[in-house]
Motif scaffolding. Structure first.
Motif, mmCIF file in Angstrom:
data_model
loop_
_atom_site.group_PDB
_atom_site.id
_atom_site.type_symbol
_atom_site.label_atom_id
_atom_site.label_comp_id
_atom_site.label_asym_id
_atom_site.label_seq_id
_atom_site.Cartn_x
_atom_site.Cartn_y
_atom_site.Cartn_z
ATOM 1 N N LEU A 1 0.848 -1.182 0.000
ATOM 2 C CA LEU A 1 0.000 0.000 0.000
ATOM 3 C C LEU A 1 0.888 1.238 0.000
ATOM 4 C CD1 LEU A 1 -2.554 -0.895 2.862
ATOM 5 C CD2 LEU A 1 -2.610 -1.611 0.459
ATOM 6 N N ASN A 2 0.566 2.214 -0.829
ATOM 7 C CA ASN A 2 1.256 3.504 -0.829
ATOM 8 C C ASN A 2 0.270 4.586 -0.430
ATOM 9 O OD1 ASN A 2 3.559 3.208 -3.694
ATOM 10 N ND2 ASN A 2 3.543 2.189 -1.715
ATOM 11 N N LEU A 3 0.520 5.240 0.686
ATOM 12 C CA LEU A 3 -0.276 6.382 1.137
ATOM 13 C C LEU A 3 0.541 7.647 0.910
ATOM 14 C CD1 LEU A 3 -1.539 4.994 4.590
ATOM 15 C CD2 LEU A 3 -2.586 4.714 2.335
ATOM 16 N N HIS A 4 -0.094 8.712 0.432
ATOM 17 C CA HIS A 4 0.608 9.962 0.109
ATOM 18 C C HIS A 4 0.058 11.118 0.947
ATOM 19 C CE1 HIS A 4 2.880 8.434 -3.378
ATOM 20 N NE2 HIS A 4 1.840 7.646 -3.540
ATOM 21 N N PRO A 5 0.523 11.239 2.191
ATOM 22 C CA PRO A 5 0.041 12.321 3.056
ATOM 23 C C PRO A 5 0.865 13.598 2.867
ATOM 24 C CG PRO A 5 1.519 10.930 4.299
ATOM 25 C CD PRO A 5 1.431 10.323 2.919
ATOM 26 N N PRO A 6 0.463 14.700 3.521
ATOM 27 C CA PRO A 6 1.261 15.928 3.469
ATOM 28 C C PRO A 6 2.630 15.738 4.127
ATOM 29 C CG PRO A 6 -0.969 16.366 4.244
ATOM 30 C CD PRO A 6 -0.798 14.874 4.238
ATOM 31 N N ALA A 7 3.538 16.658 3.828
ATOM 32 C CA ALA A 7 4.902 16.562 4.353
ATOM 33 C C ALA A 7 4.930 16.573 5.885
ATOM 34 C CB ALA A 7 5.750 17.708 3.800
ATOM 35 N N ASP A 8 4.000 17.276 6.503
ATOM 36 C CA ASP A 8 3.996 17.392 7.970
ATOM 37 C C ASP A 8 3.058 16.390 8.624
ATOM 38 O OD1 ASP A 8 1.591 18.471 7.176
ATOM 39 O OD2 ASP A 8 1.715 20.237 8.494
ATOM 40 N N TRP A 9 2.899 15.225 8.022
ATOM 41 C CA TRP A 9 1.901 14.277 8.500
ATOM 42 C C TRP A 9 2.148 13.805 9.928
ATOM 43 C CZ3 TRP A 9 3.240 9.224 9.807
ATOM 44 C CH2 TRP A 9 4.486 8.764 9.351
ATOM 45 N N ARG A 10 3.393 13.802 10.362
ATOM 46 C CA ARG A 10 3.655 13.361 11.732
ATOM 47 C C ARG A 10 3.130 14.372 12.749
ATOM 48 N NH1 ARG A 10 8.155 11.420 8.905
ATOM 49 N NH2 ARG A 10 8.702 9.227 9.341
ATOM 50 N N GLU A 11 3.296 15.660 12.447
ATOM 51 C CA GLU A 11 2.831 16.705 13.363
ATOM 52 C C GLU A 11 1.330 16.966 13.215
ATOM 53 O OE1 GLU A 11 5.353 17.222 11.137
ATOM 54 O OE2 GLU A 11 6.988 16.780 12.554
ATOM 55 N N ASN A 12 0.835 16.900 11.985
ATOM 56 C CA ASN A 12 -0.561 17.222 11.707
ATOM 57 C C ASN A 12 -1.186 16.154 10.806
ATOM 58 O OD1 ASN A 12 -0.645 19.996 12.961
ATOM 59 N ND2 ASN A 12 0.979 20.331 11.449
ATOM 60 N N PRO A 13 -1.403 14.964 11.320
ATOM 61 C CA PRO A 13 -1.962 13.895 10.469
ATOM 62 C C PRO A 13 -3.399 14.195 10.059
ATOM 63 C CG PRO A 13 -1.894 13.199 12.758
ATOM 64 C CD PRO A 13 -1.170 14.507 12.702
ATOM 65 N N PRO A 14 -3.707 14.120 8.754
ATOM 66 C CA PRO A 14 -5.105 14.266 8.340
ATOM 67 C C PRO A 14 -5.941 13.151 8.962
ATOM 68 C CG PRO A 14 -3.597 14.307 6.451
ATOM 69 C CD PRO A 14 -2.812 13.864 7.628
ATOM 70 N N PRO A 15 -7.176 13.441 9.348
ATOM 71 C CA PRO A 15 -8.018 12.393 9.949
ATOM 72 C C PRO A 15 -8.103 11.135 9.092
ATOM 73 C CG PRO A 15 -9.040 14.538 10.208
ATOM 74 C CD PRO A 15 -7.846 14.748 9.321
ATOM 75 N N ALA A 16 -8.167 11.312 7.768
ATOM 76 C CA ALA A 16 -8.263 10.138 6.896
ATOM 77 C C ALA A 16 -7.011 9.280 6.982
ATOM 78 C CB ALA A 16 -8.502 10.573 5.452
ATOM 79 N N LEU A 17 -5.847 9.895 7.167
ATOM 80 C CA LEU A 17 -4.611 9.118 7.268
ATOM 81 C C LEU A 17 -4.645 8.231 8.503
ATOM 82 C CD1 LEU A 17 -1.746 8.430 6.327
ATOM 83 C CD2 LEU A 17 -0.935 10.365 7.705
ATOM 84 N N THR A 18 -5.065 8.773 9.606
ATOM 85 C CA THR A 18 -5.155 7.980 10.830
ATOM 86 C C THR A 18 -6.082 6.781 10.629
ATOM 87 O OG1 THR A 18 -4.784 9.968 12.156
ATOM 88 C CG2 THR A 18 -5.727 8.066 13.280
ATOM 89 N N GLY A 19 -7.212 7.020 9.962
ATOM 90 C CA GLY A 19 -8.141 5.932 9.693
ATOM 91 C C GLY A 19 -7.567 4.890 8.764
ATOM 92 N N LEU A 20 -6.887 5.338 7.705
ATOM 93 C CA LEU A 20 -6.287 4.396 6.749
ATOM 94 C C LEU A 20 -5.197 3.562 7.398
ATOM 95 C CD1 LEU A 20 -6.119 6.701 3.598
ATOM 96 C CD2 LEU A 20 -7.516 4.633 3.832
ATOM 97 N N MET A 21 -4.366 4.190 8.215
ATOM 98 C CA MET A 21 -3.289 3.453 8.888
ATOM 99 C C MET A 21 -3.870 2.414 9.849
ATOM 100 S SD MET A 21 -0.172 4.544 7.977
ATOM 101 C CE MET A 21 0.918 4.349 9.379
ATOM 102 N N THR A 22 -4.889 2.809 10.583
ATOM 103 C CA THR A 22 -5.527 1.867 11.516
ATOM 104 C C THR A 22 -6.132 0.690 10.767
ATOM 105 O OG1 THR A 22 -6.005 3.663 13.070
ATOM 106 C CG2 THR A 22 -7.296 1.640 13.295
ATOM 107 N N ALA A 23 -6.799 0.994 9.644
ATOM 108 C CA ALA A 23 -7.413 -0.065 8.845
ATOM 109 C C ALA A 23 -6.365 -0.997 8.259
ATOM 110 C CB ALA A 23 -8.264 0.550 7.736
ATOM 111 N N ALA A 24 -5.280 -0.427 7.746
ATOM 112 C CA ALA A 24 -4.230 -1.249 7.142
ATOM 113 C C ALA A 24 -3.617 -2.194 8.166
ATOM 114 C CB ALA A 24 -3.165 -0.342 6.533
ATOM 115 N N GLU A 25 -3.329 -1.683 9.339
ATOM 116 C CA GLU A 25 -2.734 -2.531 10.369
ATOM 117 C C GLU A 25 -3.709 -3.624 10.810
ATOM 118 O OE1 GLU A 25 -1.605 0.374 13.218
ATOM 119 O OE2 GLU A 25 0.035 1.163 11.981
ATOM 120 N N ALA A 26 -4.990 -3.277 10.907
ATOM 121 C CA ALA A 26 -5.997 -4.281 11.287
ATOM 122 C C ALA A 26 -6.162 -5.337 10.215
ATOM 123 C CB ALA A 26 -7.339 -3.590 11.565
#
Length: 320
Positions: free
Chosen positions: A116-141
């Protein structure tokens, strides 16, 4: 969940399922892959296919989508890169079911590793978009694990066309006959030694280096070809320094920048990248996109030295 996972039978059905999707991550690549223009072109070129599309349907509504991307001649996709989490209260569980089904289908089709390739903003660690958090949680599950995080860079003419050194202080650039050029394949294989690239390190655990080099160069034509701009580079004494690949057009990519082990530490990655960026600019580029692993600090510095600016990131997760 009263949910069904649908896989289309034709390209028209796939387009109908995917058109109207939103990327939700707000970056250039994540937004581009859901555009109708991209989807129509990609399906026509067989870089997207109906069997690489999964949609979650509830009460006749599409409530989540995912799709893969690959080479026209490949049986399986390289990556799954199109996602729509949607707005359902249980959207994370829906995406988990989609990604688990996609991985199962692709593994059953013979793909050893689903990426899977996710393309978040450069500052994703400091300001993760809500969708990124959901996608990461889903991928790990769904059974995926983190492989690597990467930085995405952009060059535009506003940065200025980079200078390229010539004479004995610079490199001599020689064209190649194509992706199967033996000298190119050997140079590419040699750059694997001590590579900081996580994908290369993982592949070499189970793959022969020469076989991997040939396969990756053949695939590279699909995203950084044709090979008319690809070059081998030699130092002032005639010794091989490395290679660089990239394509021509208005919006293009830096394909591969590689320096052979004995020549590292001399700034040659910057020289290779500068030559390719200048060549692309002379062939009409108004945007050049490049990426490197977060851990590859020298390549990140080379991008910055040539005038590239980080504008996005990439998170790669794998199953299998």
């Amino acid at each position: 969940m009263h949910l069904s996972i649908t896989r289309p039978s034709t390209s028209d059905e796939a387009l109908a399922l995917l058109c109207g999707a939103r990327s939700e991550l707000g970056t250039y690549i994540a937004d581009r892959v859901v555009t109708e223009a991209h989807l129509v072109t990609a399906f026509a070129a067989r870089k997207r296919r109906p069997e690489w599309v999964w949609a979650a349907v509830r009460d006749d509504r599409v409530v989540g989508r995912a799709a893969g991307y690959g080479g026209a001649d490949n049986e399986q996709p390289w990556i799954v890169d199109l996602f729509e989490l949607g707005a359902e209260p249980d959207r994370v569980e829906i995406m988990t079911a989609l990604l688990r089904r996609a991985a199962d289908d692709l593994h059953a089709g013979g793909l050893e590793q689903v990426e899977l390739n996710l393309h978040p903003p450069a500052d994703w660690r400091e300001n993760p978009p809500p969708a990124l958090t959901g996608l990461m949680t889903a991928a790990e599950a769904a059974g995926f694990e983190l492989l690597v995080t990467r930085r995405g860079f952009r060059w535009t003419p506003a940065a200025g066309v980079p200078a390229v050194r010539d004479g004995r202080d610079g490199l001599r650039f020689e064209p190649v006959s194509g992706p199967g050029d033996p000298a190119l394949a050997d140079a590419y294989r040699r750059t694997f030694e001590g590579s900081l690239d996580a994908h290369t390190q993982r592949s070499l655990r189970t793959r022969d280096a020469a076989e991997l080099a040939a396969e990756e160069l053949a695939d590279m034509v699909n995203y950084a070809g044709p090979s008319d701009g690809w070059r081998l580079a030699y130092d002032g004494d005639g010794a091989l320094a490395g290679l660089v690949t990239g394509n021509s057009g208005a919006r293009v990519v830096t394909g591969y920048v590689g320096v052979v082990p004995e020549q590292r530490g001399r700034g040659y990655a910057r020289e290779l990248l500068a030559w390719m960026t200048r060549w692309q600019a002379e062939h009409g580029a108004d945007l050049v996109f490049g990426e490197t692993d977060d851990a590859n600090v020298p390549m990140g510095r080379a991008f910055e030295a040539v005038g590239f600016v980080q504008d996005s990131a990439r998170i790669d997760l794998v199953s299998g």
